[in-house]
Write an enzyme that holds these catalytic residues in place. Structure first.
Site, PDB file in Angstrom:
ATOM      1  N   SER A 192      65.652 140.130 -33.061  1.00  0.00           N
ATOM      2  CA  SER A 192      66.388 139.753 -34.265  1.00  0.00           C
ATOM      3  C   SER A 192      65.573 140.071 -35.509  1.00  0.00           C
ATOM      4  O   SER A 192      64.520 139.483 -35.753  1.00  0.00           O
ATOM      5  CB  SER A 192      66.716 138.256 -34.231  1.00  0.00           C
ATOM      6  OG  SER A 192      67.236 137.895 -35.485  1.00  0.00           O
ATOM      7  N   HIS A 208      69.184 143.204 -33.309  1.00  0.00           N
ATOM      8  CA  HIS A 208      70.100 142.105 -33.622  1.00  0.00           C
ATOM      9  C   HIS A 208      70.005 141.811 -35.119  1.00  0.00           C
ATOM     10  O   HIS A 208      68.923 141.589 -35.661  1.00  0.00           O
ATOM     11  CB  HIS A 208      69.712 140.878 -32.795  1.00  0.00           C
ATOM     12  CG  HIS A 208      70.655 139.724 -32.932  1.00  0.00           C
ATOM     13  ND1 HIS A 208      71.833 139.645 -32.228  1.00  0.00           N
ATOM     14  CD2 HIS A 208      70.585 138.603 -33.690  1.00  0.00           C
ATOM     15  CE1 HIS A 208      72.454 138.519 -32.543  1.00  0.00           C
ATOM     16  NE2 HIS A 208      71.724 137.869 -33.431  1.00  0.00           N
ATOM     17  N   ASP A 228      71.368 139.500 -38.189  1.00  0.00           N
ATOM     18  CA  ASP A 228      72.005 138.217 -38.503  1.00  0.00           C
ATOM     19  C   ASP A 228      72.500 138.177 -39.943  1.00  0.00           C
ATOM     20  O   ASP A 228      71.699 138.201 -40.877  1.00  0.00           O
ATOM     21  CB  ASP A 228      70.997 137.077 -38.319  1.00  0.00           C
ATOM     22  CG  ASP A 228      70.702 136.803 -36.854  1.00  0.00           C
ATOM     23  OD1 ASP A 228      71.649 136.685 -36.072  1.00  0.00           O
ATOM     24  OD2 ASP A 228      69.501 136.707 -36.509  1.00  0.00           O
ATOM     25  N   MET A 259      74.340 135.941 -42.758  1.00  0.00           N
ATOM     26  CA  MET A 259      74.665 134.535 -43.073  1.00  0.00           C
ATOM     27  C   MET A 259      75.175 134.425 -44.502  1.00  0.00           C
ATOM     28  O   MET A 259      74.616 135.065 -45.403  1.00  0.00           O
ATOM     29  CB  MET A 259      73.410 133.678 -42.932  1.00  0.00           C
ATOM     30  CG  MET A 259      72.744 133.776 -41.577  1.00  0.00           C
ATOM     31  SD  MET A 259      71.241 132.798 -41.546  1.00  0.00           S
ATOM     32  CE  MET A 259      70.661 133.164 -39.881  1.00  0.00           C
ATOM     33  N   HIS A 276      75.584 140.154 -35.921  1.00  0.00           N
ATOM     34  CA  HIS A 276      76.046 138.782 -35.653  1.00  0.00           C
ATOM     35  C   HIS A 276      76.469 138.149 -36.973  1.00  0.00           C
ATOM     36  O   HIS A 276      75.634 137.833 -37.812  1.00  0.00           O
ATOM     37  CB  HIS A 276      74.872 138.015 -34.994  1.00  0.00           C
ATOM     38  CG  HIS A 276      75.135 136.563 -34.765  1.00  0.00           C
ATOM     39  ND1 HIS A 276      74.119 135.667 -34.495  1.00  0.00           N
ATOM     40  CD2 HIS A 276      76.273 135.840 -34.743  1.00  0.00           C
ATOM     41  CE1 HIS A 276      74.626 134.462 -34.331  1.00  0.00           C
ATOM     42  NE2 HIS A 276      75.925 134.533 -34.483  1.00  0.00           N
ATOM     43  N   MET A 288      77.576 135.314 -39.164  1.00  0.00           N
ATOM     44  CA  MET A 288      77.696 133.858 -39.344  1.00  0.00           C
ATOM     45  C   MET A 288      78.314 133.637 -40.715  1.00  0.00           C
ATOM     46  O   MET A 288      77.671 133.158 -41.650  1.00  0.00           O
ATOM     47  CB  MET A 288      76.302 133.218 -39.226  1.00  0.00           C
ATOM     48  CG  MET A 288      75.821 133.185 -37.788  1.00  0.00           C
ATOM     49  SD  MET A 288      74.040 133.022 -37.655  1.00  0.00           S
ATOM     50  CE  MET A 288      73.564 134.740 -37.784  1.00  0.00           C
ATOM     51  N   MET A 333      75.161 130.559 -28.582  1.00  0.00           N
ATOM     52  CA  MET A 333      74.094 130.115 -29.482  1.00  0.00           C
ATOM     53  C   MET A 333      73.292 129.024 -28.777  1.00  0.00           C
ATOM     54  O   MET A 333      73.841 128.003 -28.366  1.00  0.00           O
ATOM     55  CB  MET A 333      74.680 129.561 -30.787  1.00  0.00           C
ATOM     56  CG  MET A 333      75.347 130.603 -31.679  1.00  0.00           C
ATOM     57  SD  MET A 333      74.314 132.033 -32.025  1.00  0.00           S
ATOM     58  CE  MET A 333      72.889 131.280 -32.817  1.00  0.00           C
ATOM     59  N   GLY A 340      71.800 129.564 -38.299  1.00  0.00           N
ATOM     60  CA  GLY A 340      71.410 129.408 -39.701  1.00  0.00           C
ATOM     61  C   GLY A 340      69.950 129.754 -39.947  1.00  0.00           C
ATOM     62  O   GLY A 340      69.602 130.196 -41.031  1.00  0.00           O
ATOM     63  N   PHE A 341      69.117 129.580 -38.929  1.00  0.00           N
ATOM     64  CA  PHE A 341      67.683 129.800 -39.122  1.00  0.00           C
ATOM     65  C   PHE A 341      67.043 130.351 -37.857  1.00  0.00           C
ATOM     66  O   PHE A 341      67.484 130.025 -36.750  1.00  0.00           O
ATOM     67  CB  PHE A 341      66.987 128.477 -39.492  1.00  0.00           C
ATOM     68  CG  PHE A 341      67.589 127.816 -40.692  1.00  0.00           C
ATOM     69  CD1 PHE A 341      67.178 128.163 -41.970  1.00  0.00           C
ATOM     70  CD2 PHE A 341      68.602 126.865 -40.536  1.00  0.00           C
ATOM     71  CE1 PHE A 341      67.759 127.570 -43.078  1.00  0.00           C
ATOM     72  CE2 PHE A 341      69.188 126.265 -41.644  1.00  0.00           C
ATOM     73  CZ  PHE A 341      68.768 126.622 -42.926  1.00  0.00           C
ATOM     74  N   GLY A 342      66.006 131.148 -38.057  1.00  0.00           N
ATOM     75  CA  GLY A 342      65.188 131.580 -36.928  1.00  0.00           C
ATOM     76  C   GLY A 342      64.165 130.504 -36.609  1.00  0.00           C
ATOM     77  O   GLY A 342      64.009 129.533 -37.363  1.00  0.00           O
ATOM     78  N   ASP A 375      71.242 133.572 -27.838  1.00  0.00           N
ATOM     79  CA  ASP A 375      70.658 133.751 -29.165  1.00  0.00           C
ATOM     80  C   ASP A 375      70.074 132.439 -29.699  1.00  0.00           C
ATOM     81  O   ASP A 375      70.813 131.490 -29.981  1.00  0.00           O
ATOM     82  CB  ASP A 375      71.745 134.267 -30.120  1.00  0.00           C
ATOM     83  CG  ASP A 375      71.184 134.630 -31.475  1.00  0.00           C
ATOM     84  OD1 ASP A 375      69.951 134.659 -31.635  1.00  0.00           O
ATOM     85  OD2 ASP A 375      72.006 134.893 -32.384  1.00  0.00           O
ATOM     86  N   GLY A 404      63.859 136.571 -31.912  1.00  0.00           N
ATOM     87  CA  GLY A 404      63.391 136.812 -33.273  1.00  0.00           C
ATOM     88  C   GLY A 404      61.910 136.523 -33.387  1.00  0.00           C
ATOM     89  O   GLY A 404      61.062 137.424 -33.291  1.00  0.00           O
TER      90      GLY A 404
HETATM   91  C1  DX5 Z   1      70.121 132.059 -35.711  1.00  0.00           C
HETATM   92  C2  DX5 Z   1      70.216 133.545 -35.511  1.00  0.00           C
HETATM   93  C3  DX5 Z   1      69.287 134.049 -34.452  1.00  0.00           C
HETATM   94  C4  DX5 Z   1      67.836 133.967 -34.846  1.00  0.00           C
HETATM   95  C5  DX5 Z   1      66.985 133.983 -33.614  1.00  0.00           C
HETATM   96  O1  DX5 Z   1      71.048 131.654 -36.641  1.00  0.00           O
HETATM   97  O2  DX5 Z   1      71.531 133.888 -35.113  1.00  0.00           O
HETATM   98  O3  DX5 Z   1      69.616 135.382 -34.088  1.00  0.00           O
HETATM   99  O4  DX5 Z   1      67.462 135.022 -35.695  1.00  0.00           O
HETATM  100  O5  DX5 Z   1      65.670 133.714 -33.981  1.00  0.00           O
HETATM  101  P1  DX5 Z   1      64.656 133.018 -32.987  1.00  0.00           P
HETATM  102  O6  DX5 Z   1      64.525 133.892 -31.794  1.00  0.00           O
HETATM  103  O7  DX5 Z   1      63.420 132.916 -33.800  1.00  0.00           O
HETATM  104  O8  DX5 Z   1      65.218 131.659 -32.616  1.00  0.00           O
HETATM  105 ZN    ZN Z   2      71.898 135.889 -34.200  1.00  0.00          ZN
END
Ligand code: DX5
Ligand code: ZN
Length: 223
Positions: A8, A33, A35, A37, A66, A68, A137, A142-144, A175, A197
């Site tokens: 990601s 990937h 993301d 948002m 992806h 969101m 999910m 929303g966050f990594g 994910d 990610g």
């Molecule tokens: C979360 C994202 C994920 C995220 C994954 O909202 O959709 O794709 O980037 O990051 P990690 O692997 O750090 O949880």
């Molecule tokens: Zn994602």
């Protein structure tokens, strides 16, 4: 069939995005990937079309986008033009999910649906055969860098059972919070695509980590 690794890009260093994508080109990563948002469907804002186009210009592997975002049907063509190969929308954001899936496919992209941790897989029972990908999910989007939600394992098994029962050609993607510590369990449960990610981009050796993720469960038969 061998599983796929989709790092990601959200966890990458955006000050050197070109080099980060080059790193993926030189690794065993299968997809990037991406993301997106909107600050409405999820509390965070990531990036939009210019950044996706910049990634596409360098990437030698498909872009797994992806979304969101609320009302993603407004922008399907724009994501195609920006370079999306696989386009995933959230079931929770689409009142006319069937129509949206058909439009994604008509535009020549693979169609995915993502489910939040609280959304039951039964929600997509009536569109399963129309899909290329279901993204479960394993964190709240929303966050990594968040903690993996363990219920994803039984959820993956249930979805795999539904797919097998119908003999549908759908891949399960996981994910959020995925890394070397839980990859094998997820593959055993039926996952086919692992998004990672932080586990990749925050590692000392991202290419080596991708390689390890790719070689996990070599003798596991994931069909
Ligand atoms: C979360 C994202 C994920 C995220 C994954 O909202 O959709 O794709 O980037 O990051 P990690 O692997 O750090 O949880
Ligand atoms: Zn994602």
């Amino acid at each position: 069939m061998k599983h796929l690794i989709a790092p990601s890009i959200l966890a990458a260093d955006f000050g050197k995005i070109h080099a980060e994508v080059e790193m993926l080109n030189n690794s065993e990563a299968d997809w990037v990937h991406v993301d997106v948002m909107d600050g409405a469907f999820v509390p965070n804002i990531s990036f939009g079309f210019p950044v996706i186009k910049a990634i596409k210009a360098v990437s030698k592997i498909p872009l797994d986008v992806h979304l969101m975002i609320e009302k993603p049907e407004r922008y399907l063509k724009d994501f195609k033009e920006a370079g999306a190969d696989i386009l995933t929308v959230h079931a929770e954001a689409c009142p006319h999910l069937h129509r949206t899936i058909q439009q994604i496919k008509e535009l020549g992209m693979k169609a995915g649906v993502a489910l939040n941790p609280h959304t039951n897989v039964d929600t997509i029972a009536d569109v399963l055969e129309d899909l290329d990908l279901v993204c479960l999910m394993s964190v709240n989007p929303g966050f990594g860098g968040q903690k993996f939600i363990y219920n994803t394992i039984p959820k993956t098994k249930k979805l795999k059972g539904m797919i097998d029962e119908r003999n549908a050609n759908v891949q399960i993607e996981i994910d959020g919070g995925v890394g070397l510590q839980n990859a094998e369990k997820l593959l055993q449960a039926g996952a086919r695509v692992l998004v990672a990610g932080s586990a990749v981009f925050k590692a000392e050796d991202p290419i080596g980590t991708i390689s390890k993720l790719k070689s996990i469960g070599k003798d596991i038969v994931v069909v």
